[in-house]
Design a protein around this motif. Structure first.
Motif, PDB file in Angstrom:
ATOM      1  N   ASP A 104       0.804  -1.223   0.000  1.00  0.00           N
ATOM      2  CA  ASP A 104       0.000   0.000   0.000  1.00  0.00           C
ATOM      3  C   ASP A 104       0.836   1.273   0.000  1.00  0.00           C
ATOM      4  N   PRO A 108       1.564   5.165   7.897  1.00  0.00           N
ATOM      5  CA  PRO A 108       0.679   4.648   8.945  1.00  0.00           C
ATOM      6  C   PRO A 108       0.300   5.685   9.991  1.00  0.00           C
ATOM      7  N   TRP A 109       1.140   6.726  10.147  1.00  0.00           N
ATOM      8  CA  TRP A 109       0.857   7.746  11.156  1.00  0.00           C
ATOM      9  C   TRP A 109      -0.047   8.858  10.642  1.00  0.00           C
ATOM     10  N   SER A 111      -3.653  10.068   8.698  1.00  0.00           N
ATOM     11  CA  SER A 111      -5.030   9.647   8.428  1.00  0.00           C
ATOM     12  C   SER A 111      -5.210   9.397   6.935  1.00  0.00           C
ATOM     13  N   ARG A 149      -9.952   8.012   9.468  1.00  0.00           N
ATOM     14  CA  ARG A 149      -9.397   6.704   9.830  1.00  0.00           C
ATOM     15  C   ARG A 149      -7.907   6.648   9.499  1.00  0.00           C
ATOM     16  N   TYR A 150      -7.246   5.637  10.069  1.00  0.00           N
ATOM     17  CA  TYR A 150      -5.841   5.386   9.781  1.00  0.00           C
ATOM     18  C   TYR A 150      -5.718   4.080   9.004  1.00  0.00           C
ATOM     19  N   PRO A 151      -4.619   3.906   8.256  1.00  0.00           N
ATOM     20  CA  PRO A 151      -4.506   2.721   7.403  1.00  0.00           C
ATOM     21  C   PRO A 151      -4.766   1.391   8.108  1.00  0.00           C
ATOM     22  N   HIS A 152      -4.315   1.253   9.370  1.00  0.00           N
ATOM     23  CA  HIS A 152      -4.501  -0.022  10.066  1.00  0.00           C
ATOM     24  C   HIS A 152      -5.967  -0.291  10.412  1.00  0.00           C
ATOM     25  N   GLN A 153      -6.804   0.728  10.296  1.00  0.00           N
ATOM     26  CA  GLN A 153      -8.226   0.571  10.595  1.00  0.00           C
ATOM     27  C   GLN A 153      -9.053   0.230   9.357  1.00  0.00           C
ATOM     28  N   SER A 155      -9.743  -2.141   5.645  1.00  0.00           N
ATOM     29  CA  SER A 155      -9.537  -3.423   4.984  1.00  0.00           C
ATOM     30  C   SER A 155      -8.504  -3.260   3.878  1.00  0.00           C
ATOM     31  N   GLY A 156      -8.033  -4.393   3.343  1.00  0.00           N
ATOM     32  CA  GLY A 156      -7.063  -4.334   2.258  1.00  0.00           C
ATOM     33  C   GLY A 156      -7.594  -3.588   1.049  1.00  0.00           C
ATOM     34  N   ARG A 159      -7.647   0.169   1.723  1.00  0.00           N
ATOM     35  CA  ARG A 159      -6.306   0.758   1.639  1.00  0.00           C
ATOM     36  C   ARG A 159      -5.899   0.951   0.181  1.00  0.00           C
TER      37      ARG A 159
END
Length: 285
Positions: A104, A108-109, A111, A149-153, A155-156, A159
């Motif tokens: 992706d 990650p830090w 939004s 939202r943030y990337p870890h929140q 779905s694939g 992203r």
């Protein structure tokens, strides 16, 4: 790129009027291995992509597809040969190029909104305008309401939508895509392919798209290039004469002409896949 492409009002979607052709001539790339040996990734690659054309490269694992993209982007320098974009020799990071990787490549830090805003912000777009433009692109890729939202929140597939918005927001003349949908499930992959086609039809950048999925290559492309097993070179080039716009890629795959093209291309590709597998499995080629 021309500044007018960065300061268009939200809600407008301009074609990349300066979509650039790609001319690759006699391109070879060699690397030194940790043992000090020379490894040739690609050899004498010659390839032309017309302005606004969607071109896919298909070949066995390790044939140098990603290496070829790296030369076009300017991230790497050729050992031999040349790459021209819009008639200009690539001698550094290529202007007006967006790169969508298999991973992706999101921060990650940051939004979702922050990730999509990065391109316009780095190009000097005022924050308010960059925010409005990013919000509009999130709407276009179906992520309105997810901007905080943030990337870890995500779905694939979500992203990938963020990555696509980030790649297209600056209206690139060239879009380089390195197996961008390879890790997705079948249903999500089909949705993303349809989204990509729709946005490409509107913007029309030149696209160089790498995939291992032959059906994907035929469904999306104007031209499919087959590369040999390592060291990679161009084996065959197939023009895809399926009419545009193509709509639903799942429906296209059942059409008679699609199946005919897919069959012809597979005849060229299968020997290279077999040869690469034999070499990597230790069997005699």
């Amino acid at each position: 790129m021309d500044a007018k492409n960065h300061h268009r009002p939200p809600g407008s979607l301009e074609r990349a009027e300066d979509a650039a052709g790609i001319d690759i001539v006699g391109l070879s790339k060699r690397y030194l291995t940790p043992k000090g040996e020379t490894f040739t990734a690609i050899r004498d690659v010659t390839l032309k992509v017309e302005p606004g054309q969607f071109c896919s490269i298909v070949g066995p694992t390790g044939c140098g597809k990603s290496t070829t993209l790296a030369q076009v982007s300017g991230l790497e320098k050729p050992s031999v040969g040349s790459v021209k974009v819009g008639g200009q020799t690539v001698e550094g990071i290529t202007n007006g190029v967006s790169y969508m990787f298999q991973a992706d490549a999101l921060f990650p830090w940051k939004s979702v909104l922050g990730n999509v805003m990065m391109g316009p912000t780095l190009l000097g777009t005022p924050k308010r305008e960059a925010t409005a433009l990013a919000m509009d692109w999130l709407r276009r890729v179906g992520l309105a309401g997810f901007e905080d939202r943030y990337p870890h929140q995500l779905s694939g597939g979500m992203r990938k939508r963020v990555a696509m918005a980030a790649a297209l927001i600056n209206n690139p003349r060239i879009l380089l895509m390195d197996e961008p949908f390879g890790a997705l499930d079948v249903q999500t992959k089909a949705i993303m392919q349809n989204e990509l086609l729709k946005l490409w039809e509107e913007l029309r950048p030149s696209v160089l798209f790498i995939t291992h999925d032959l059906d994907e290559a035929v469904a999306l492309s104007d031209r499919v290039v087959i590369m040999t097993s390592s060291p990679g070179s161009v084996k065959d080039v197939f023009d895809i004469d399926l009419p545009r716009p193509r709509g639903n890629v799942q429906e296209i795959r059942h059409e008679e002409r699609f199946l005919e093209l897919q069959g012809h291309i597979w005849e060229s590709l299968k020997d290279e896949v077999t040869r690469a597998y034999a070499r990597t499995s230790g069997a005699a080629a």
